[in-house]
Design an enzyme around this catalytic site. Structure first.
Site, PDB file in Angstrom:
ATOM      1  N   GLU A 164      12.924  48.021  64.166  1.00  0.00           N
ATOM      2  CA  GLU A 164      14.117  47.816  63.767  1.00  0.00           C
ATOM      3  C   GLU A 164      15.109  48.502  64.325  1.00  0.00           C
ATOM      4  OE1 GLU A 164      13.288  47.841  59.079  1.00  0.00           O
ATOM      5  OE2 GLU A 164      13.935  49.946  59.313  1.00  0.00           O
ATOM      6  N   CYS A 186      12.082  61.541  56.922  1.00  0.00           N
ATOM      7  CA  CYS A 186      12.871  60.505  57.507  1.00  0.00           C
ATOM      8  C   CYS A 186      11.321  59.483  56.485  1.00  0.00           C
ATOM      9  CB  CYS A 186      12.511  60.707  58.895  1.00  0.00           C
ATOM     10  SG  CYS A 186      12.798  59.590  59.555  1.00  0.00           S
ATOM     11  N   GLY A 208      11.282  56.150  65.882  1.00  0.00           N
ATOM     12  CA  GLY A 208      10.206  57.153  67.159  1.00  0.00           C
ATOM     13  C   GLY A 208      11.004  57.801  67.792  1.00  0.00           C
ATOM     14  N   SER A 240      17.689  66.726  66.944  1.00  0.00           N
ATOM     15  CA  SER A 240      17.485  66.484  65.496  1.00  0.00           C
ATOM     16  C   SER A 240      17.030  68.216  64.831  1.00  0.00           C
ATOM     17  CB  SER A 240      16.907  65.270  65.107  1.00  0.00           C
ATOM     18  OG  SER A 240      17.438  63.979  65.328  1.00  0.00           O
ATOM     19  N   HIS A 270      18.039  70.382  61.638  1.00  0.00           N
ATOM     20  CA  HIS A 270      18.151  69.652  60.798  1.00  0.00           C
ATOM     21  C   HIS A 270      17.309  71.227  59.424  1.00  0.00           C
ATOM     22  CE1 HIS A 270      18.338  65.598  61.639  1.00  0.00           C
ATOM     23  NE2 HIS A 270      17.696  65.465  61.916  1.00  0.00           N
ATOM     24  N   ASN A 294      20.130  60.555  53.023  1.00  0.00           N
ATOM     25  CA  ASN A 294      20.282  59.126  52.872  1.00  0.00           C
ATOM     26  C   ASN A 294      18.757  58.806  51.670  1.00  0.00           C
ATOM     27  OD1 ASN A 294      22.870  58.245  54.048  1.00  0.00           O
ATOM     28  ND2 ASN A 294      21.486  58.932  56.213  1.00  0.00           N
ATOM     29  N   CYS A 313      20.579  56.552  58.970  1.00  0.00           N
ATOM     30  CA  CYS A 313      20.348  57.782  59.070  1.00  0.00           C
ATOM     31  C   CYS A 313      18.769  57.857  58.422  1.00  0.00           C
ATOM     32  CB  CYS A 313      21.250  58.882  59.331  1.00  0.00           C
ATOM     33  SG  CYS A 313      19.959  59.927  60.404  1.00  0.00           S
TER      34      CYS A 313
END
Length: 407
Positions: free
Chosen positions: A136, A165, A215, A269, A271, A346, A389
């Protein structure tokens, strides 16, 4: 339901800070990456795809078919500046030569399997490649400025299994090749009709690239680097390195190489601000803990006050969004040219996490901002089409699973 994070009792792998260990680790990554290599960019009839080749490779192919190497410069212009996919449209090349090129080569794009547009005009493409695999790509417009970012995938699936994720629930199938990575951007340009490449003083609707799709790009570094060099070439697509951002979960041994060789912007990333929590939600941390990740950020050669490292931080209610977490984040990045993107979680089907409350988001942002770091709260884009995201996962896989009858 708020996810419960259990302490990890597995031992941490020893530091890879020394040059020798870093070199050995880079070689291990390269060897593992080769196991997920993309198929050769060649059609069943033997014709070679010219997209994704370097200038030197194009020149060598011209020599192979008995032509002068200067033909490579002509082809580069038509493929990457003009966006041509048909040799007959390359009007500065004589017709007999056009026919010869068509006999040996193609200029391809990934097939658009599906295309969805969100209520906020975010557009998600599901691209299908020659072997049937899919990934995508998302275009996120900024209509106030007549510009936008193209979020590009580097792999089919992902090997990292970050717990928040959606892509992490899809196992790694293979790496994408340079033609497939560049092809995502070129196909998006086709969709918006942005050919030939705009000059430096003209606006671009597709103005930036973020390697934040499916990825981990640093686990496919060779193919990603080759694709970015093609995109940055001033006589083709001509996108400045300042307009390209690579996001990594922290593949520390490859970060130095990326900075030295490409000099593109870096996003981390992150987090979580403790190893205990990050081990759980970003399992790569067990190999490259926060201390090594921050040290690699300090070394990143492209980082400066004008080109800050972006730390991405998905806010998970009751997990990583406390005021103590915010203060520890400030401590971690205190000597770095940095900014922090706070990303509301999300939701996606099957996830146990919940987004932080607006009040908690604001408290967290204010602590970071008061310490002198920009800390915008990202506005979710494309949520209604699972393009935001952390939501990417090939729609076709989801549809196939839902359509598969029970035995």
């Amino acid at each position: 339901m708020t996810a419960v994070i259990h302490p990890d009792i597995r031992p941490r792998i020893n530091s890879v800070a020394s040059d020798d260990l870093n070199a050995a680790e880079r070689e291990r990554i390269r060897a593992k990456s080769a196991l997920f290599a993309p198929p050769e960019a060649r059609l069943a009839d033997g014709r070679r795809d010219l997209v994704g080749l370097s200038r030197e490779e194009l020149a060598a192919l011209m020599t192979e078919i008995g032509e002068k190497p200067f033909r490579a410069k002509q082809l580069w212009h038509w493929i990457y500046h003009q966006g041509a996919t048909d040799f007959s449209a390359m009007t500065t090349i004589a017709k007999p030569m056009q026919a010869k090129l068509a006999e040996h080569f193609v200029v391809s794009r990934p097939t658009t399997a599906t295309e969805q547009t969100s209520v906020d005009e975010t557009r998600k493409f599901l691209f299908r490649f020659r072997d049937g695999q899919e990934a995508e790509t998302v275009y996120i417009p900024d209509r106030r400025e007549d510009r936008g970012a193209v979020c590009i995938s580097s792999q089919v699936g992902c090997t990292l299994s970050c717990t928040f994720c959606h892509t992490g629930t899809q196992k790694l199938v293979r790496n994408l090749g340079p033609a497939e990575i560049v092809g995502q951007f070129m196909a998006a340009r086709d969709s918006y009709g942005e050919w030939p490449s705009p000059s430096a003083d003209m606006p671009r609707y597709l103005s930036t690239i973020v390697l934040m799709g499916m990825g981990e790009p640093l686990y496919n570094y060779e193919n990603v680097a080759k694709a970015m060099r093609i995109i940055m070439d001033g006589e083709g697509i001509a996108l400045s390195r300042r307009r390209i951002t690579l996001s990594t979960s922290g593949v520390v041994p490859m970060m130095d190489r990326c900075g030295d060789e490409l000099g593109i912007n870096l996003a981390i990333s992150l987090h979580a601000v403790t190893n205990e929590l990050r081990d759980q939600i970003v399992p790569l941390n067990r190999k490259y803990p926060i201390e090594e990740l921050i040290a690699a950020c300090r070394r990143y050669p492209a980082a400066s006050n004008s080109r800050r490292i972006t730390f991405e931080y998905i806010m998970l209610r009751g997990v990583n969004d406390s005021e103590a977490d915010a203060r520890e984040l400030v401590r971690l990045i205190r000597d770095l040219p940095a900014k922090v993107n706070l990303i509301p979680f999300n939701p996606w089907p099957g996830s146990d996490f919940q987004p932080s409350t607006r009040q908690q988001l604001t408290k967290f942002a204010n602590i970071v901002m008061d310490a002198g770091f920009a800390s915008p709260i990202r506005t979710p884009r494309g949520q209604d089409i699972l393009a935001a995201c952390g939501q990417l996962k090939t729609e076709s896989e989801r549809q196939r699973r839902s359509a598969t009858p029970e035995a």
